[in-house]
Design a protein around this motif. Structure first.
Motif, PDB file in Angstrom:
ATOM      1  N   SER A  90      -9.390  11.021   5.835  1.00 42.83           N
ATOM      2  CA  SER A  90      -8.201  10.606   5.096  1.00 42.83           C
ATOM      3  C   SER A  90      -7.700  11.748   4.227  1.00 42.83           C
ATOM      4  O   SER A  90      -8.259  12.849   4.216  1.00 42.83           O
ATOM      5  CB  SER A  90      -8.541   9.406   4.207  1.00 42.83           C
ATOM      6  N   GLU A  99       0.584   9.212   6.692  1.00 42.78           N
ATOM      7  CA  GLU A  99       0.659   7.862   7.250  1.00 42.78           C
ATOM      8  C   GLU A  99      -0.652   7.119   7.021  1.00 42.78           C
ATOM      9  O   GLU A  99      -1.680   7.737   6.701  1.00 42.78           O
ATOM     10  CB  GLU A  99       0.931   7.961   8.750  1.00 42.78           C
ATOM     11  N   PRO A 100      -0.652   5.790   7.164  1.00 44.53           N
ATOM     12  CA  PRO A 100      -1.911   5.046   7.081  1.00 44.53           C
ATOM     13  C   PRO A 100      -2.914   5.573   8.100  1.00 44.53           C
ATOM     14  O   PRO A 100      -2.553   5.923   9.229  1.00 44.53           O
ATOM     15  CB  PRO A 100      -1.486   3.609   7.398  1.00 44.53           C
ATOM     16  N   GLU A 128      -5.015   4.166   9.882  1.00 42.96           N
ATOM     17  CA  GLU A 128      -5.161   3.404  11.124  1.00 42.96           C
ATOM     18  C   GLU A 128      -4.044   3.678  12.120  1.00 42.96           C
ATOM     19  O   GLU A 128      -4.090   3.216  13.266  1.00 42.96           O
ATOM     20  CB  GLU A 128      -5.228   1.907  10.840  1.00 42.96           C
ATOM     21  N   ASN A 129      -3.014   4.453  11.745  1.00 39.15           N
ATOM     22  CA  ASN A 129      -1.965   4.869  12.692  1.00 39.15           C
ATOM     23  C   ASN A 129      -2.538   5.963  13.593  1.00 39.15           C
ATOM     24  O   ASN A 129      -2.272   7.148  13.419  1.00 39.15           O
ATOM     25  CB  ASN A 129      -0.739   5.408  11.947  1.00 39.15           C
ATOM     26  N   HIS A 166       5.603   5.865   7.739  1.00 41.93           N
ATOM     27  CA  HIS A 166       5.143   7.245   7.720  1.00 41.93           C
ATOM     28  C   HIS A 166       6.168   8.104   6.995  1.00 41.93           C
ATOM     29  O   HIS A 166       7.317   7.704   6.814  1.00 41.93           O
ATOM     30  CB  HIS A 166       4.910   7.783   9.136  1.00 41.93           C
ATOM     31  N   VAL A 206       4.447   6.186  -0.762  1.00 48.18           N
ATOM     32  CA  VAL A 206       3.181   5.530  -0.422  1.00 48.18           C
ATOM     33  C   VAL A 206       2.872   4.423  -1.417  1.00 48.18           C
ATOM     34  O   VAL A 206       2.352   3.359  -1.051  1.00 48.18           O
ATOM     35  CB  VAL A 206       2.041   6.567  -0.387  1.00 48.18           C
ATOM     36  N   TRP A 248       4.105   1.183  -0.467  1.00 52.85           N
ATOM     37  CA  TRP A 248       3.376   0.511   0.608  1.00 52.85           C
ATOM     38  C   TRP A 248       2.142  -0.216   0.084  1.00 52.85           C
ATOM     39  O   TRP A 248       1.465  -0.914   0.838  1.00 52.85           O
ATOM     40  CB  TRP A 248       2.932   1.525   1.657  1.00 52.85           C
ATOM     41  N   SER A 250      -0.648   1.064  -0.619  1.00 56.11           N
ATOM     42  CA  SER A 250      -1.783   1.581   0.130  1.00 56.11           C
ATOM     43  C   SER A 250      -2.568   2.549  -0.739  1.00 56.11           C
ATOM     44  O   SER A 250      -1.981   3.406  -1.411  1.00 56.11           O
ATOM     45  CB  SER A 250      -1.315   2.282   1.411  1.00 56.11           C
ATOM     46  N   LYS A 286      -6.765   5.537   2.032  1.00 54.53           N
ATOM     47  CA  LYS A 286      -6.424   4.891   3.310  1.00 54.53           C
ATOM     48  C   LYS A 286      -5.268   5.601   3.994  1.00 54.53           C
ATOM     49  O   LYS A 286      -4.729   5.107   4.978  1.00 54.53           O
ATOM     50  CB  LYS A 286      -6.065   3.422   3.074  1.00 54.53           C
ATOM     51  N   MET A 287      -4.894   6.786   3.462  1.00 54.84           N
ATOM     52  CA  MET A 287      -3.821   7.590   4.044  1.00 54.84           C
ATOM     53  C   MET A 287      -4.422   8.815   4.724  1.00 54.84           C
ATOM     54  O   MET A 287      -5.509   9.269   4.355  1.00 54.84           O
ATOM     55  CB  MET A 287      -2.834   8.035   2.958  1.00 54.84           C
TER      56      MET A 287
END
Length: 414
Positions: free
Chosen positions: A213, A330-331, A333-334, A342, A395, A398, A400, A404-405
């Motif tokens: 990350s 971006e996250p 998980e992308n 993003h 971000v 979001w 988040s 997690k990025m």
């Protein structure tokens, strides 16, 4: 700065940038990390081969030489890349890298093709013959890069096309070799050495591929398969290479890549593979991480730590531009094709100057960036960091956590 050079004909626009009236731009930078070179300067064939492969991902390495810059060994390379977001035209870069054991100084000139593009190539292709125009790369014959290696880039034609950007960067490079000086203190630092081979994997040890990350202070998230876990570093090895294009890469899609490392989840023992090989062998660095919970990491972080993480992302955007790449924040998980949300971060030439760009998808709906699809500014050390801060504002919308990025390397599809 460790390198001094003749600035005749240029005017200084900030501490590290000079602009010529024809639009060419000189940049001088210092990097306090291990140089990202695929081989030592005394192994020119391997160095050229590795560089040809690297620059073939975004353009083409025209030539590379080891020269003396004010008495200090330096790598001179000339590369060409497609003009970003343009159907035609190219950017040419001549760069000098003075590499040391744990740092480097880089002096480069960027020259952009303007007006009617392709005139040199059209004239010479007709003379030489189209059947002999494209040639195998002399440093890597197996390479099929984004741009071809062709006969028209030969220096014997520069005198006929003195205003072509390739001719200009070559002429500037020759002048720099004759006139530049390197600070004696920097020149006396220990020389760059190729990293040692990786330690052997212990019997029974299981290593999993992990995609990191955004680093926040000394914490990192790792995407291992479909799961994200959180870790604390115990030394500076990961921080020295993360985000700088030095680590091994994992492809997410044809033009999307992330840094990757190998970790034993049970013990936290990890190996950080180099992006390049030495004598055909992969090299790596060992480190150890300690697993924590997200709550433990969050409790140890301040607002300033989070701000510093996004400033770091901005600086890595600037470093990526020197490799002909840009970034997506971006996250984590992308991990396939580009998806929302993003933020694209890039430094690229625009109307004769370098600009830093952030593109938001989707546009923020609240706060100082509400409704904005993008933000741009002239590229300076401050604005490159600042674009990362703007990304952090998006971000935050979001909801988040920064751990997690992730940053993903992007390059234009060929």
């Amino acid at each position: 700065m460790p390198i001094s050079f003749d600035t005749t004909g240029f005017h200084q626009t900030d501490q590290n940038t000079w602009q010529h009236h024809n639009g060419d731009q000189v940049r001088l930078t210092y990097h306090g990390v291990v140089p990202d070179l695929p081989a030592a300067l005394d192994d020119l064939p391997e160095l050229r081969h590795g560089l040809a492969l690297v620059h073939g991902e975004t353009g083409c390495l025209v030539e590379a030489h080891v020269v003396q810059l004010g008495g200090a060994p330096a790598l001179l390379r000339i590369i060409k890349m497609p003009l970003p977001d343009q159907p035609n035209g190219q950017v040419f870069v001549a760069s000098f890298t003075v590499p040391k054991e744990r740092s480097s100084a880089v002096l480069l000139l960027v020259a952009v093709e303007r007006g009617m593009t392709g005139a040199r190539e059209a004239v010479l292709a007709a003379e030489i013959g189209f059947e002999d125009w494209v040639r195998p790369h002399p440093y890597a014959p197996e390479l099929e890069g984004v741009l071809p290696f062709h006969a028209g880039d030969d220096p014997r034609y520069d005198a006929r096309f003195p205003d072509h950007p390739l001719s200009r960067v070559r002429a500037w490079a020759h002048h720099v070799v004759r006139t530049a000086r390197v600070d004696p203190g920097f020149a006396s630092l220990p020389p760059f050495r190729v990293p040692a081979p990786p330690p052997a994997v212990e019997p029974g040890q299981t290593l999993s591929t992990a995609l990191p990350s955004l680093p926040v202070k000394d914490f990192i998230g790792l995407r291992i398969g479909e799961r994200t876990t959180y870790w604390r570093t115990t030394d500076s090895k990961l921080a020295e290479v993360l985000g700088r294009g030095l680590m091994g890469r994992s492809p997410l899609a044809e033009t999307r890549f992330r840094d990757m490392l190998l970790i034993d989840v049970e013990t936290g023992d990890a190996m950080i593979p180099d992006r390049f090989t030495t004598d055909g062998q992969m090299t790596a660095h060992s480190t150890r991480l300690r697993q924590v919970t997200l709550q433990e990491a969050d409790a140890a972080l301040s607002d300033d730590d989070v701000m510093d993480a996004f400033k770091w992302a901005g600086r890595m955007c600037g470093a990526a531009a020197e490799r002909g790449e840009f970034l997506s924040l971006e996250p984590i998980e992308n991990d396939g094709e580009q998806a929302d949300p993003h933020i694209l971060l890039a430094v690229q030439p625009h109307e004769g100057r370098q600009v830093v760009i952030a593109q938001f998808s989707p546009p923020p709906s609240v706060g100082p960036l509400a409704g904005a699809t993008s933000r741009t500014a002239p590229a300076t050390a401050e604005s490159v960091e600042g674009i990362g801060v703007l990304a952090g504002l998006a971000v935050n919308e979001w909801r988040s956590h920064p751990l997690k990025m992730a940053i993903t390397y992007r390059r234009s599809a060929s």
